[in-house]
Design a protein around this motif. Structure first.
Motif, mmCIF file in Angstrom:
data_model
loop_
_atom_site.group_PDB
_atom_site.id
_atom_site.type_symbol
_atom_site.label_atom_id
_atom_site.label_comp_id
_atom_site.label_asym_id
_atom_site.label_seq_id
_atom_site.Cartn_x
_atom_site.Cartn_y
_atom_site.Cartn_z
ATOM 1 N N GLU A 38 0.792 -1.239 0.000
ATOM 2 C CA GLU A 38 0.000 0.000 0.000
ATOM 3 C C GLU A 38 0.820 1.283 0.000
ATOM 4 O O GLU A 38 0.246 2.346 -0.216
ATOM 5 N N PHE A 39 2.133 1.171 0.221
ATOM 6 C CA PHE A 39 2.931 2.415 0.149
ATOM 7 C C PHE A 39 4.054 2.295 -0.889
ATOM 8 O O PHE A 39 5.030 3.049 -0.822
ATOM 9 N N ALA A 40 3.941 1.368 -1.824
ATOM 10 C CA ALA A 40 5.121 0.988 -2.614
ATOM 11 C C ALA A 40 5.214 1.655 -3.990
ATOM 12 O O ALA A 40 5.918 1.156 -4.866
ATOM 13 N N SER A 104 6.364 12.937 3.793
ATOM 14 C CA SER A 104 5.759 11.904 4.643
ATOM 15 C C SER A 104 4.754 11.142 3.778
ATOM 16 O O SER A 104 5.173 10.389 2.898
ATOM 17 N N ARG A 105 3.450 11.365 3.978
ATOM 18 C CA ARG A 105 2.475 10.641 3.150
ATOM 19 C C ARG A 105 1.167 11.421 3.092
ATOM 20 O O ARG A 105 1.009 12.431 3.765
ATOM 21 N N ARG A 106 0.236 10.955 2.275
ATOM 22 C CA ARG A 106 -1.099 11.540 2.111
ATOM 23 C C ARG A 106 -1.058 12.994 1.638
ATOM 24 O O ARG A 106 -1.953 13.776 1.955
ATOM 25 N N ASP A 142 -6.148 2.446 -1.271
ATOM 26 C CA ASP A 142 -5.424 3.528 -0.597
ATOM 27 C C ASP A 142 -5.041 3.088 0.818
ATOM 28 O O ASP A 142 -4.842 1.881 1.065
ATOM 29 N N ASN A 143 -4.943 4.000 1.749
ATOM 30 C CA ASN A 143 -4.670 3.664 3.150
ATOM 31 C C ASN A 143 -5.214 4.766 4.043
ATOM 32 O O ASN A 143 -4.842 5.929 3.899
ATOM 33 N N GLU A 144 -6.128 4.394 4.929
ATOM 34 C CA GLU A 144 -6.651 5.320 5.937
ATOM 35 C C GLU A 144 -7.003 6.694 5.364
ATOM 36 O O GLU A 144 -6.339 7.699 5.674
ATOM 37 N N TYR A 145 -8.069 6.734 4.573
ATOM 38 C CA TYR A 145 -8.566 8.031 4.117
ATOM 39 C C TYR A 145 -8.774 8.929 5.332
ATOM 40 O O TYR A 145 -9.396 8.512 6.321
ATOM 41 N N SER A 273 -6.669 -0.595 14.589
ATOM 42 C CA SER A 273 -6.957 -0.485 16.019
ATOM 43 C C SER A 273 -5.672 -0.370 16.835
ATOM 44 O O SER A 273 -4.886 -1.323 16.909
ATOM 45 N N TYR A 274 -5.484 0.793 17.446
ATOM 46 C CA TYR A 274 -4.291 1.074 18.248
ATOM 47 C C TYR A 274 -4.732 1.507 19.645
ATOM 48 O O TYR A 274 -4.703 2.700 19.974
ATOM 49 N N PRO A 275 -5.155 0.562 20.486
ATOM 50 C CA PRO A 275 -5.811 0.924 21.750
ATOM 51 C C PRO A 275 -4.996 1.848 22.653
ATOM 52 O O PRO A 275 -5.554 2.757 23.259
ATOM 53 N N MET A 320 -7.724 -4.428 10.138
ATOM 54 C CA MET A 320 -6.628 -4.546 9.168
ATOM 55 C C MET A 320 -5.275 -4.309 9.820
ATOM 56 O O MET A 320 -4.268 -4.840 9.378
ATOM 57 N N GLU A 321 -5.263 -3.482 10.875
ATOM 58 C CA GLU A 321 -4.008 -3.238 11.596
ATOM 59 C C GLU A 321 -4.300 -3.306 13.092
ATOM 60 O O GLU A 321 -5.136 -2.556 13.593
ATOM 61 N N GLN A 322 -3.640 -4.202 13.777
ATOM 62 C CA GLN A 322 -3.797 -4.327 15.235
ATOM 63 C C GLN A 322 -2.476 -3.979 15.912
ATOM 64 O O GLN A 322 -1.437 -4.522 15.554
ATOM 65 N N ASN A 328 4.531 4.622 17.916
ATOM 66 C CA ASN A 328 5.491 5.734 17.896
ATOM 67 C C ASN A 328 4.819 7.100 17.927
ATOM 68 O O ASN A 328 5.490 8.110 18.049
ATOM 69 N N TRP A 329 3.466 7.162 17.848
ATOM 70 C CA TRP A 329 2.866 8.442 17.474
ATOM 71 C C TRP A 329 2.022 9.122 18.542
ATOM 72 O O TRP A 329 1.567 10.236 18.347
ATOM 73 N N ALA A 330 1.792 8.490 19.695
ATOM 74 C CA ALA A 330 0.960 9.117 20.723
ATOM 75 C C ALA A 330 1.846 9.952 21.658
ATOM 76 O O ALA A 330 3.069 9.830 21.621
ATOM 77 N N TYR A 358 -2.040 -8.072 12.306
ATOM 78 C CA TYR A 358 -1.170 -7.252 13.163
ATOM 79 C C TYR A 358 -0.329 -6.323 12.305
ATOM 80 O O TYR A 358 0.126 -6.694 11.217
ATOM 81 N N PHE A 359 -0.163 -5.101 12.822
ATOM 82 C CA PHE A 359 0.706 -4.140 12.161
ATOM 83 C C PHE A 359 1.946 -3.982 13.016
ATOM 84 O O PHE A 359 1.860 -3.473 14.122
ATOM 85 N N ARG A 360 3.057 -4.355 12.626
ATOM 86 C CA ARG A 360 3.467 -4.910 11.384
ATOM 87 C C ARG A 360 4.266 -6.169 11.630
ATOM 88 O O ARG A 360 4.475 -6.502 12.791
ATOM 89 N N GLN A 368 10.236 6.910 9.671
ATOM 90 C CA GLN A 368 9.351 7.506 10.685
ATOM 91 C C GLN A 368 8.876 6.521 11.756
ATOM 92 O O GLN A 368 8.552 6.935 12.864
ATOM 93 N N GLU A 369 8.728 5.256 11.413
ATOM 94 C CA GLU A 369 8.127 4.323 12.377
ATOM 95 C C GLU A 369 9.141 3.367 13.004
ATOM 96 O O GLU A 369 8.796 2.254 13.411
ATOM 97 N N GLN A 370 10.393 3.837 13.151
ATOM 98 C CA GLN A 370 11.434 3.032 13.814
ATOM 99 C C GLN A 370 11.024 2.586 15.199
ATOM 100 O O GLN A 370 11.439 1.553 15.677
ATOM 101 N N MET A 371 10.233 3.434 15.888
ATOM 102 C CA MET A 371 9.911 3.137 17.281
ATOM 103 C C MET A 371 8.547 2.468 17.417
ATOM 104 O O MET A 371 7.942 2.469 18.485
ATOM 105 N N HIS A 372 8.065 1.889 16.321
ATOM 106 C CA HIS A 372 6.779 1.189 16.320
ATOM 107 C C HIS A 372 7.051 -0.306 16.365
ATOM 108 O O HIS A 372 7.696 -0.862 15.471
ATOM 109 N N ALA A 373 6.543 -0.975 17.388
ATOM 110 C CA ALA A 373 6.792 -2.408 17.530
ATOM 111 C C ALA A 373 6.156 -3.202 16.397
ATOM 112 O O ALA A 373 5.221 -2.749 15.740
HETATM 113 C C1 GAL Z 1 -1.703 3.511 10.775
HETATM 114 C C2 GAL Z 1 -1.226 3.422 9.347
HETATM 115 C C3 GAL Z 1 0.012 2.568 9.218
HETATM 116 C C4 GAL Z 1 1.009 2.908 10.286
HETATM 117 C C5 GAL Z 1 0.357 2.755 11.633
HETATM 118 C C6 GAL Z 1 1.289 3.048 12.778
HETATM 119 O O1 GAL Z 1 -2.434 4.667 10.980
HETATM 120 O O2 GAL Z 1 -2.211 2.911 8.503
HETATM 121 O O3 GAL Z 1 0.584 2.756 7.934
HETATM 122 O O4 GAL Z 1 1.450 4.213 10.087
HETATM 123 O O5 GAL Z 1 -0.715 3.654 11.725
HETATM 124 O O6 GAL Z 1 0.646 2.877 14.005
#
Ligand code: GAL
Length: 638
Positions: A38-40, A104-106, A142-145, A273-275, A320-322, A328-330, A358-360, A368-373
């Protein structure tokens, strides 16, 4: 229905030599699905018109040969740098008039005709190449309109498209539209805002003070339509070339476009879903609540979206993403309590998910997402979530298939009313989403399973229907609510604006069979709640309610706060948790729907064949089914 697991994978991030081993380990962990691509775009088309399919062909072959089913994303959320050279004016523009930059993106505007054409081109090429591929099992558009606030764009392209959209909304005079009709509908006589032609209308940003609410709401409707049209263009191309189902991955608390309208073009809904990220970022929790749930997430936020997206997907939906570990983003990014990844996964299945991905797969050591498990660490060793995913896979094999069932309670969600609240909140911090979530919490604290419904849904079979905060209600919806035979709760602000944000006459809510009229509204400071007689309070919003219908809640001075006639209750204010608990409990009693008093953090969900118990709290609790330790999931057969 079978319940399956998967993960999000970026073959372009890793040397080809590791793909086969990655695929083997995914299958070994019990995963079925792998979402890629989706980002390629920069790797699929390194230069305009020079396509490089080789790597993606090989990746799909390797993943498929290992036994995985491929979800292929269209890469339109990340236009490559050369695209900007071709279309310098394709960038979205923010409300301050600043173009958003590459890096970045979008970074695209949903109204730019040149970029829309480029998207058609790349999606056509992709669908031609992979539409009938044996390993291709689903598409993601796409990804997350809407992610990163990208629905509203104030570009030149958006302005042109908005004028055309308005011509069609106020038709007359051939293709030119009826400008007098627009002036009348918007009340443009006010402040001499009348237009002589549609070409004089700008976007509603950078006005000296607030724009006309009619103008602002029209822009919100337009922007939502643009997202649906952008998506539909991709869907039409894919459908002509592939029989695989088409999905989009929506977000948490994203209300800038009408997901029901967009979802009508898709086969399956999904969301990301990123609880733990959401708890900090958008669940609206108090500091105390954030601390209590910092490693578990809000007990209702995920469940609400599961129920919402089940409706958007007309019964078919995925995660689609758990979240698998710290994101890394909160503002703060703690690790989940052991067991929570398993709990989140089972919770999705309890609400009817077909698949959880599961993402990812592996944490990226760059960008940007080095700190995302991920499920794997950057060095490819197992990260803690992999064992929990594997455990769920084993449990699923035992659990077998389920059929979803209608819940006893419906909660109506309307995106247009959300825009109307945003256009005219009347008090700081008041949001439609927050109001609906408060009602959802009240239901869930009493152990009720809930179906979220669009405003045009059939209400047959529901014993309780809650429709809070619907600023925009057409007569058909009023009639359906009044006639559905369920215990119904509406208000505050029900039907208080017409389609162009005018105050309707007779005064609202003008509900059939309910003698209640809102004669005045006020917003309240957060530190000035209005206590109710018998417990609870109004916070943020209150209405004066005239009429002869029975008063069922009143303030301590005896002023009516809620009135009821038959099964229809009107709530003239924003009830706090205690007030909503009183209302909901009363409705359930009258409807004969059994409730339970759950300990804080414990939630129950029934699927028809099963009852699930979840403990989101940080401590062990005693409840009907026995002692539940933190992160417990108990599944009872019914
Ligand atoms: C989502 C996005 C993913 C990734 C993820 C990080 O919003 O679809 O590409 O960035 O967040 O938590």
């Amino acid at each position: 229905m079978n319940r399956t697991l998967g993960c999000c994978y970026y073959p372009e991030h890793w040397p080809e030599e590791v793909w086969a081993e990655d695929a083997r380990r995914m299958v070994e962990a019990g995963l079925t699905w792998v979402r890629i691509g989706e980002f390629a775009w920069s790797r699929l088309e390194p230069e305009p018109g020079r396509l490089d399919w080789g790597w993606l062909d090989r990746a799909i072959d390797i993943l498929g040969a290992a036994g995985l089913r491929v979800v292929l994303g269209t890469p339109t959320a990340t236009p490559p740098r050369w695209m900007l050279t071709r279309h310098p004016d394709m960038l979205a523009v923010d409300a301050e008039g600043r173009p958003r930059r590459f890096g970045s993106r979008r970074h695209y505007c949903f109204s730019h005709p040149g970029y829309i054409e480029e998207c058609r081109r790349i999606v056509t090429l992709l669908a031609d190449r992979y539409g009938r591929h044996p390993h291709l099992a689903a598409w993601q558009t796409d990804n997350e309109y809407g992610c990163h606030d990208t629905v509203l764009s104030y570009s030149d392209a958006a302005r042109e498209a908005f004028r055309d959209w308005l011509r069609a909304r106020y038709p007359g005079g051939g293709n030119d539209g009826d400008i007098a009709a627009l002036n009348a509908a918007w009340g443009n006589v006010f402040w001499s805002m009348e237009y002589g032609d549609f070409d004089e209308i700008d976007l509603p940003n950078l006005t000296v003070t607030e724009p006309n609410p009619a103008h602002a709401l029209a822009f919100r409707r337009f922007a939502s339509d643009r997202v649906a049209a952008f998506n539909r263009a991709q869907v039409e191309i894919i459908r002509a070339r592939s029989d695989a189902p088409i999905v989009h991955n929506y977000m948490g608390r994203e209300t800038a476009f009408d997901h029901f309208a967009l979802g009508a073009d898709l086969d399956i809904a999904s969301w990301d879903s990123y609880p733990l990220g959401f708890l900090e970022d958008r669940a609206g929790a108090s500091a105390e609540r954030q601390l209590r749930y910092m490693r578990q997430g809000d007990p209702d936020f995920q469940a609400f979206h599961h129920d919402l997206y089940r409706a958007v997907g007309r019964g078919r939906w995925w995660v689609m993403e758990q979240q698998p570990g710290p994101v890394n983003w909160a503002p703060y990014n703690p690790a989940p309590l052991p067991g929570m990844v398993r709990l989140w996964t089972w919770e999705a299945f309890a609400h009817g998910a077909e698949a959880v991905l599961y993402f990812r797969w592996r944490q990226a050591p760059f960008a940007q997402e080095q700190m995302h498990a991920g499920l794997l660490r950057p060095d490819s060793a197992d990260a803690p979530a992999l064992a929990e995913a594997r455990a769920v896979a084993g449990e699923l094999a035992e659990a077998g298939a389920v059929a979803p069932v209608q819940a006893p309670v419906a909660l109506i969600f309307d995106y247009a009313s959300s825009w109307a609240w945003e256009v005219q909140p009347h008090g700081a911090g008041l949001s439609y989403f927050g109001l609906v979530l408060d009602h959802y919490r009240a239901l869930r604290r009493l152990g009720l399973s809930v179906d979220v419904l669009p405003p045009d849904a059939f209400l047959d079979g529901y014993r309780m229907v809650l429709a809070p905060g619907l600023i925009l209600m057409d007569e058909a919806l009023k009639d359906r609510l009044a006639a559905c035979g369920a215990e119904v709760l509406v208000g505050p602000r029900a039907a208080c604006r017409g389609p162009d944000m005018g105050i309707p006459l007779p005064l609202p809510p003008a509900l059939p069979g309910l003698d209640a009229t809102v004669t005045r509204v006020e917003s309240l400071r957060p530190d000035a709640p209005v206590p109710l007689s018998g417990g609870g309070a109004l916070t943020g919003w209150r209405e004066d309610l005239a009429g002869a219908a029975e008063v069922v809640l009143s303030d301590e001075g005896g002023g009516p706060v809620a009135r009821r006639s038959g099964g229809l209750t009107y709530m003239g204010g924003w009830g706090d948790a205690a007030a909503l608990a009183r209302l909901v409990r009363g409705m359930a009693e009258r409807a004969g729907v059994p409730v339970r008093d759950l300990p804080p953090g414990v939630r129950v969900r029934e699927t028809g064949a099963e009852r699930f118990w979840f403990n989101h709290g940080p401590e062990s609790v005693d409840c009907d089914i026995g002692m539940l330790p933190p992160a417990a999931v108990v599944r009872e057969g019914l």
